[in-house]
Design a protein around this motif. Structure first.
Motif, PDB file in Angstrom:
ATOM      1  N   LEU A 496       0.822  -1.213   0.000  1.00 26.32           N
ATOM      2  CA  LEU A 496       0.000   0.000   0.000  1.00 26.32           C
ATOM      3  C   LEU A 496       0.855   1.262   0.000  1.00 26.32           C
ATOM      4  O   LEU A 496       0.388   2.330  -0.389  1.00 26.32           O
ATOM      5  CB  LEU A 496      -0.938   0.011   1.219  1.00 26.32           C
ATOM      6  CG  LEU A 496      -2.143  -0.931   1.193  1.00 26.32           C
ATOM      7  CD1 LEU A 496      -2.975  -0.738   2.452  1.00 26.32           C
ATOM      8  CD2 LEU A 496      -3.006  -0.710  -0.049  1.00 26.32           C
ATOM      9  N   GLN A 497       2.104   1.134   0.418  1.00 23.72           N
ATOM     10  CA  GLN A 497       2.999   2.292   0.404  1.00 23.72           C
ATOM     11  C   GLN A 497       3.170   2.858  -1.011  1.00 23.72           C
ATOM     12  O   GLN A 497       3.494   4.039  -1.184  1.00 23.72           O
ATOM     13  CB  GLN A 497       4.365   1.908   0.987  1.00 23.72           C
ATOM     14  CG  GLN A 497       4.378   1.777   2.502  1.00 23.72           C
ATOM     15  CD  GLN A 497       4.115   3.108   3.193  1.00 23.72           C
ATOM     16  OE1 GLN A 497       4.562   4.159   2.747  1.00 23.72           O
ATOM     17  NE2 GLN A 497       3.355   3.075   4.288  1.00 23.72           N
ATOM     18  N   GLY A 663     -10.007   4.693   5.032  1.00 27.71           N
ATOM     19  CA  GLY A 663      -9.908   6.101   4.669  1.00 27.71           C
ATOM     20  C   GLY A 663     -10.636   7.054   5.577  1.00 27.71           C
ATOM     21  O   GLY A 663     -10.870   8.206   5.191  1.00 27.71           O
ATOM     22  N   ALA A 664     -11.004   6.618   6.791  1.00 33.34           N
ATOM     23  CA  ALA A 664     -11.562   7.558   7.768  1.00 33.34           C
ATOM     24  C   ALA A 664     -10.408   8.239   8.488  1.00 33.34           C
ATOM     25  O   ALA A 664      -9.350   7.640   8.706  1.00 33.34           O
ATOM     26  CB  ALA A 664     -12.452   6.836   8.769  1.00 33.34           C
ATOM     27  N   VAL A 665     -10.610   9.491   8.863  1.00 35.75           N
ATOM     28  CA  VAL A 665      -9.605  10.247   9.600  1.00 35.75           C
ATOM     29  C   VAL A 665      -9.989  10.210  11.075  1.00 35.75           C
ATOM     30  O   VAL A 665     -11.149  10.400  11.432  1.00 35.75           O
ATOM     31  CB  VAL A 665      -9.515  11.696   9.094  1.00 35.75           C
ATOM     32  CG1 VAL A 665      -8.437  12.473   9.844  1.00 35.75           C
ATOM     33  CG2 VAL A 665      -9.229  11.701   7.596  1.00 35.75           C
ATOM     34  N   THR A 666      -9.018   9.951  11.925  1.00 35.10           N
ATOM     35  CA  THR A 666      -9.267   9.735  13.351  1.00 35.10           C
ATOM     36  C   THR A 666      -9.235  11.031  14.140  1.00 35.10           C
ATOM     37  O   THR A 666      -8.335  11.853  13.968  1.00 35.10           O
ATOM     38  CB  THR A 666      -8.222   8.762  13.928  1.00 35.10           C
ATOM     39  OG1 THR A 666      -8.326   7.506  13.259  1.00 35.10           O
ATOM     40  CG2 THR A 666      -8.420   8.564  15.425  1.00 35.10           C
ATOM     41  N   ILE A 667     -10.219  11.193  15.032  1.00 34.30           N
ATOM     42  CA  ILE A 667     -10.111  12.149  16.123  1.00 34.30           C
ATOM     43  C   ILE A 667      -9.963  11.308  17.387  1.00 34.30           C
ATOM     44  O   ILE A 667     -10.793  10.436  17.664  1.00 34.30           O
ATOM     45  CB  ILE A 667     -11.329  13.101  16.223  1.00 34.30           C
ATOM     46  CG1 ILE A 667     -11.198  13.978  17.478  1.00 34.30           C
ATOM     47  CG2 ILE A 667     -12.656  12.362  16.203  1.00 34.30           C
ATOM     48  CD1 ILE A 667     -12.260  15.074  17.588  1.00 34.30           C
ATOM     49  N   GLY A 668      -8.885  11.542  18.135  1.00 32.95           N
ATOM     50  CA  GLY A 668      -8.657  10.680  19.279  1.00 32.95           C
ATOM     51  C   GLY A 668      -7.655  11.228  20.264  1.00 32.95           C
ATOM     52  O   GLY A 668      -7.010  12.256  20.043  1.00 32.95           O
ATOM     53  N   ALA A 680       2.574   6.651  12.548  1.00 41.76           N
ATOM     54  CA  ALA A 680       2.554   6.105  11.185  1.00 41.76           C
ATOM     55  C   ALA A 680       2.050   7.110  10.165  1.00 41.76           C
ATOM     56  O   ALA A 680       2.629   7.272   9.089  1.00 41.76           O
ATOM     57  CB  ALA A 680       1.688   4.840  11.151  1.00 41.76           C
ATOM     58  N   VAL A 681       0.977   7.810  10.494  1.00 45.49           N
ATOM     59  CA  VAL A 681       0.308   8.654   9.506  1.00 45.49           C
ATOM     60  C   VAL A 681       0.781  10.101   9.563  1.00 45.49           C
ATOM     61  O   VAL A 681       0.605  10.857   8.597  1.00 45.49           O
ATOM     62  CB  VAL A 681      -1.227   8.554   9.692  1.00 45.49           C
ATOM     63  CG1 VAL A 681      -1.721   9.435  10.824  1.00 45.49           C
ATOM     64  CG2 VAL A 681      -1.971   8.836   8.402  1.00 45.49           C
ATOM     65  N   GLY A 682       1.380  10.498  10.689  1.00 43.85           N
ATOM     66  CA  GLY A 682       1.868  11.865  10.814  1.00 43.85           C
ATOM     67  C   GLY A 682       0.839  12.793  11.430  1.00 43.85           C
ATOM     68  O   GLY A 682      -0.375  12.602  11.281  1.00 43.85           O
ATOM     69  N   ALA A 683       1.312  13.826  12.099  1.00 44.32           N
ATOM     70  CA  ALA A 683       0.439  14.745  12.840  1.00 44.32           C
ATOM     71  C   ALA A 683      -0.568  15.454  11.950  1.00 44.32           C
ATOM     72  O   ALA A 683      -1.649  15.842  12.419  1.00 44.32           O
ATOM     73  CB  ALA A 683       1.298  15.769  13.588  1.00 44.32           C
ATOM     74  N   ASP A 684      -0.264  15.628  10.672  1.00 49.15           N
ATOM     75  CA  ASP A 684      -1.164  16.366   9.778  1.00 49.15           C
ATOM     76  C   ASP A 684      -2.370  15.544   9.342  1.00 49.15           C
ATOM     77  O   ASP A 684      -3.326  16.100   8.782  1.00 49.15           O
ATOM     78  CB  ASP A 684      -0.403  16.824   8.527  1.00 49.15           C
ATOM     79  CG  ASP A 684       0.631  17.902   8.841  1.00 49.15           C
ATOM     80  OD1 ASP A 684       0.486  18.564   9.887  1.00 49.15           O
ATOM     81  OD2 ASP A 684       1.573  18.065   8.046  1.00 49.15           O
ATOM     82  N   ASN A 685      -2.332  14.230   9.595  1.00 46.17           N
ATOM     83  CA  ASN A 685      -3.376  13.354   9.065  1.00 46.17           C
ATOM     84  C   ASN A 685      -4.177  12.642  10.150  1.00 46.17           C
ATOM     85  O   ASN A 685      -4.833  11.627   9.880  1.00 46.17           O
ATOM     86  CB  ASN A 685      -2.745  12.331   8.106  1.00 46.17           C
ATOM     87  CG  ASN A 685      -2.051  13.002   6.942  1.00 46.17           C
ATOM     88  OD1 ASN A 685      -2.615  13.893   6.300  1.00 46.17           O
ATOM     89  ND2 ASN A 685      -0.802  12.628   6.674  1.00 46.17           N
ATOM     90  N   ILE A 785      -6.581   9.427   2.163  1.00 44.48           N
ATOM     91  CA  ILE A 785      -5.775   8.466   1.394  1.00 44.48           C
ATOM     92  C   ILE A 785      -4.546   8.041   2.191  1.00 44.48           C
ATOM     93  O   ILE A 785      -4.182   6.855   2.221  1.00 44.48           O
ATOM     94  CB  ILE A 785      -5.384   9.057   0.031  1.00 44.48           C
ATOM     95  CG1 ILE A 785      -6.637   9.254  -0.831  1.00 44.48           C
ATOM     96  CG2 ILE A 785      -4.374   8.162  -0.693  1.00 44.48           C
ATOM     97  CD1 ILE A 785      -6.421  10.152  -2.039  1.00 44.48           C
ATOM     98  N   MET A 786      -3.917   8.975   2.871  1.00 48.22           N
ATOM     99  CA  MET A 786      -2.728   8.645   3.664  1.00 48.22           C
ATOM    100  C   MET A 786      -3.075   7.714   4.828  1.00 48.22           C
ATOM    101  O   MET A 786      -2.260   6.891   5.242  1.00 48.22           O
ATOM    102  CB  MET A 786      -2.054   9.912   4.177  1.00 48.22           C
ATOM    103  CG  MET A 786      -1.311  10.690   3.094  1.00 48.22           C
ATOM    104  SD  MET A 786      -0.082   9.690   2.191  1.00 48.22           S
ATOM    105  CE  MET A 786       1.035   9.221   3.526  1.00 48.22           C
ATOM    106  N   ASN A 787      -4.285   7.827   5.331  1.00 43.24           N
ATOM    107  CA  ASN A 787      -4.697   6.885   6.374  1.00 43.24           C
ATOM    108  C   ASN A 787      -4.783   5.467   5.822  1.00 43.24           C
ATOM    109  O   ASN A 787      -4.327   4.517   6.465  1.00 43.24           O
ATOM    110  CB  ASN A 787      -6.036   7.324   6.985  1.00 43.24           C
ATOM    111  CG  ASN A 787      -5.857   8.240   8.177  1.00 43.24           C
ATOM    112  OD1 ASN A 787      -5.754   7.786   9.314  1.00 43.24           O
ATOM    113  ND2 ASN A 787      -5.777   9.540   7.927  1.00 43.24           N
TER     114      ASN A 787
END
Length: 815
Positions: A496-497, A663-668, A680-685, A785-787
């Motif tokens: 997937l990378q 492809g969901a973005v996490t709030i956590g 893994a995904v970085g602070a921006d994502n 997508i990055m997620n």
């Protein structure tokens, strides 16, 4: 070896033949249930044919096998999943289409196995899938729960539990093995005697329950490996008391059978009462004893009494503390039935068992009254006494004179049996399920054990199988990935990378968005059909789906929704991003506060729906009876994933990984696997907010929820709305318990012990940031997508590889 796949024409003809031979009808007359059964038998036959090709290889090569003992295996439906693992989904679905059969209708006809509830059981199912795909010999072991946990109904906003009759029409996928039935003994007494200079023990006057095994085959992806999930069903050896029946005492005639067979009726019976605790313990011993007996018998068949080889050929993994009693049970079998010395049996047990901890919550670290063990498992209790005596003697050498510390580490202490201490003391490996969780185990929960033997503790982060949670449940996204990078990722998820360059590609982003929208429409249609609720697919889909517990903080989500509602009502002329808040959760039948939280969520839904302006911008939907098939529809459609547990309380989570993969973005919070997702995904994502685990720990001595209440008008208002009739005009004090727990505490305890009000301001600010970012489609799609790209790190194939390298040391079978 090349595996021949059935063609579309062969599938069509075989299905028609199955309908004819099995039901005496053609396609036109067949019911959907008959079509499902015929199709399922076709797929099952293919799975078992592959089993026949690989059967016996482990025994021939002397390969080591792991028995994975878990109170839950939340496997989900098998038909579609097996089509995927046969790598023939396309042909099967095309055949159904050409025959004019609606595949979604047929898939819905399969009963959902009631073998689990939450993340613990779903993790076990993912592990068995990965073990089999990696060709590692394994057997899952659990109970064949006749009525599962329960089927959830929402009536007037309240959870109502009804029986989950999933076995009413039988289970096509299981294979009965009555010839491998074993006996499990309860109660009675133990008579010690001496024989040839050795102390022996005879268990007499016990009651017997038969453990009847049913095997469910698990197929590896694109190979001939099939491992079994063994489920044990309780049966009384005495089916009916004819004397009582003939004298007219009909209830008494079957009473003994009913008392025995209740063991495998319900998952997690309420244990508030002594009788409930007794049933729970019986369940745990029942499936643990049966599984250990099978493992020993299988070893003897292959290797004979070569006990020095036992731990080289058998690994037994305890998934949380529910099967912990398997440890003294193996001791009992080795000593009492096979004549091994204590020292030899103890060493075999230590080298064989490994333990995964799944919680740091003290109430979830199981403890049983000693009296219960003494009454129900007298010989096992004697063994525990000796184990405890020897353990305490060893601990004295490490902590001389520190009886309080040793008591905290003991197996038997303060009239209780401490199951977690049993697991830690007598397993050669103990692992947490995320980096932060393992760190807490070392520093807090099992710190004293860690000091004595630090090498025993390892960290292995949970994972999920992408075969079900991407390939099966999100075919649109899977196909899009194939078009972009080829289909190699299906076997090697790390590929997937290769999608990284596509995260900013406009054409790919557009297709990614189209796939998401199609998935949202699919969920909208499902909710309409099943609950009669209309959802807006053009709104942001924001989901929190997990077992309902205070530490998971569904109530913070609810209070945040109420604050959003208040803002709309106070400022109706402003523009807001439309958002649909979706919940999926079951509350344990005896967990009243959790059930009250469900009522709160549904009361907010009703309040919002009645308001002419608020209902334009927000909707609250509670998915009834959340289960694997519900998750397979919800997760691909979700755009924001709420993983908002109190930092330090969630061991790992695996729902967070499923949402991420789709492809969901996490709030956590920085809790559980969220921490590694952040890396893994970085602070921006990813959207991180709230206290850290260290700040939570410090807050136990300094935090005062009343200070937040007094200084934050918006929070004060929503708290007052819990008790002023806004949410329940007919009973204004309905939610008073929730109000008190967060502002006054329970029975003199700490108020807001899960820091809901403390984290609530940061949570609402972060939600507003999400709303702003969502309107920038390019930016948002890059995050989504990055997620998906970075979710490869959370594959259960990676997790199982780590378990094998660090703990089990199995060798893949050469098939």
């Amino acid at each position: 070896m090349s595996i021949k796949k059935k063609t579309v024409e062969e599938i069509k003809q075989e299905l028609l033949d199955k309908l004819s031979s099995g039901f005496g009808c053609g396609l036109e007359e067949a019911t959907n249930e008959q079509i499902y059964e015929a199709l399922a038998r076709m797929v099952r036959d293919e799975v078992l044919q592959r089993r026949a090709q690989s059967r016996g290889v482990r025994k021939q090569t002397g390969a080591k096998k792991v028995y994975y003992l878990s109170a839950e295996f939340l496997v989900g439906r098998a038909l579609h999943n097996n089509m995927v693992n046969l790598v023939n989904e396309e042909n099967y679905l095309k055949a159904l289409e050409e025959l004019g059969i609606d595949r979604s209708v047929i898939f819905e006809k399969e009963p959902e196995p009631g073998l689990g509830n939450g993340g613990l059981g779903r993790l076990a199912a993912c592990f068995l899938d990965s073990l089999t795909t990696l060709k590692l010999p394994a057997m899952g072991c659990t109970i064949r729960y006749e009525f599962g946990l329960f089927r959830q109904r929402i009536v007037d906003g309240w959870q109502v539990e009804v029986p989950d009759n999933w076995l009413d029409s039988g289970n096509i996928w299981e294979i009965p093995r009555p010839n491998e039935t074993v006996e499990v003994h309860f109660g009675g007494r133990v008579i010690p005697y001496e024989e040839n200079g050795r102390m022996c023990f005879e268990h007499v006057d016990y009651s017997t329950v038969e453990a009847v095994p049913y095997d469910i085959p698990t197929l590896g992806y694109d190979n001939t490996m099939v491992n079994m999930l063994r489920t044990w069903s309780a049966r009384s050896p005495k089916r009916i008391d004819m004397a009582s029946f003939n004298s007219g005492e009909y209830v008494k005639a079957v009473a003994e059978r009913e008392l025995a067979e209740v063991i495998s009726k319900i998952l997690y019976p309420n244990d508030d009462s002594y009788q409930g605790k007794e049933l729970r313990l019986k369940q745990q011993y029942f499936f643990s004893s049966a599984s250990i007996q099978y493992a020993v018998n299988d070893f003897l068949k292959v290797y004979g009494p070569q006990w020095d080889q036992f731990s080289d050929k058998v690994a037994i993994h305890i998934n949380d503390t529910h099967p912990a009693v398997a440890i003294p049970e193996l001791m009992r079998i080795l000593m009492d039935e096979h004549g091994l010395s204590w020292e030899k049996a103890e060493q075999i047990c230590y080298d064989t068992f490994a333990y995964t901890n799944h919680t740091v919550l003290q109430e979830a670290l199981e403890r049983w009254p000693e009296s219960l063990f003494r009454e129900q498992l007298p010989r096992v209790y004697m063994i525990l006494q000796e184990m405890n005596k020897r353990l305490c003697a060893k601990l004295w050498k490490s902590y001389p004179g520190q009886w309080d510390r040793i008591g905290h580490m003991a197996i038997l202490a303060y009239n209780q049996v401490h199951m977690a201490n049993l697991c830690v003391a007598y397993s050669h490996s103990v692992n947490g399920v995320s980096a932060i969780h393992t760190d807490i185990l070392k520093k807090q929960t099992f710190h004293d054990y860690y000091v004595v033997n630090p090498r025993k503790f390892v960290s292995i982060t949970n994972g999920i199988t992408h075969r079900r949670w991407l390939m099966q449940c999100n075919p649109g996204l899977s196909k899009l990935i194939d078009e972009a990078i080829g289909d190699g990722w299906r076997k090697d998820i790390n590929q997937l990378q290769k999608l990284v360059p596509f995260a900013d590609d406009p054409a790919f982003q557009q297709k990614f968005q189209e796939v998401k929208y199609i998935n949202k429409l699919r969920l909208v249609d499902r909710v309409r059909r099943m609950q009669g609720v209309e959802m807006n697919p053009d709104s942001l889909f924001d989901a929190q789906a997990k077992r309902l517990h205070e530490y998971k903080r569904q109530i913070m989500n609810a209070l945040g929704m109420l604050m959003f509602y208040n803002e709309i009502v106070e400022h109706p002329d402003r523009e807001y991003l439309p958002r649909t808040f979706i919940f999926g959760a079951k509350a344990a039948p005896g967990y009243q506060r959790a059930k009250l939280t469900i009522k709160l969520i549904n009361s907010i839904a009703e309040l919002v729906a009645k308001h002419p302006v608020a209902s334009k911008y927000m909707q609250v939907v509670f998915l009834e009876n959340y289960c694997v098939s519900q998750a397979e529809a919800l997760i691909p459609a979700t755009e924001v994933s709420q993983q908002i547990s109190t930092a330090g309380k969630e061991a790992s989570g695996n729902g967070n990984m499923k949402f991420m993969m789709n492809g969901a973005v996490t709030i956590g919070t920085m809790d559980g696997a969220n921490c590694e997702m952040f890396d893994a995904v970085g602070a921006d994502n990813i959207y991180i907010f709230g206290l850290t685990a260290e700040q939570v720990e410090q807050g136990y001595s300094s935090y005062r929820s009343s200070e937040v209440y007094e200084t934050n008008p918006a929070i004060r208002k929503v708290m007052e709305q819990l008790i002023d009739g806004t949410l329940s005009p007919e009973n204004p004090r309905m939610f008073q318990e929730l109000y008190h727990s967060m502002l006054l505490g329970d029975n003199g305890g700490m108020a807001d012990s899960y820091f809901v009000l403390k984290d609530l301001p940061a949570y609402t600010i972060t939600q507003k940031k999400i709303a702003s970012d969502y309107t920038d489609k390019d930016k948002w799609l890059h995050k989504a997508i990055m997620n998906t790209v970075c979710s490869a790190e959370f594959s259960s194939d990676r997790t199982i590889t780590e378990y094998n390298n660090l703990i089990w040391h199995l060798k893949p079978l050469d098939l």
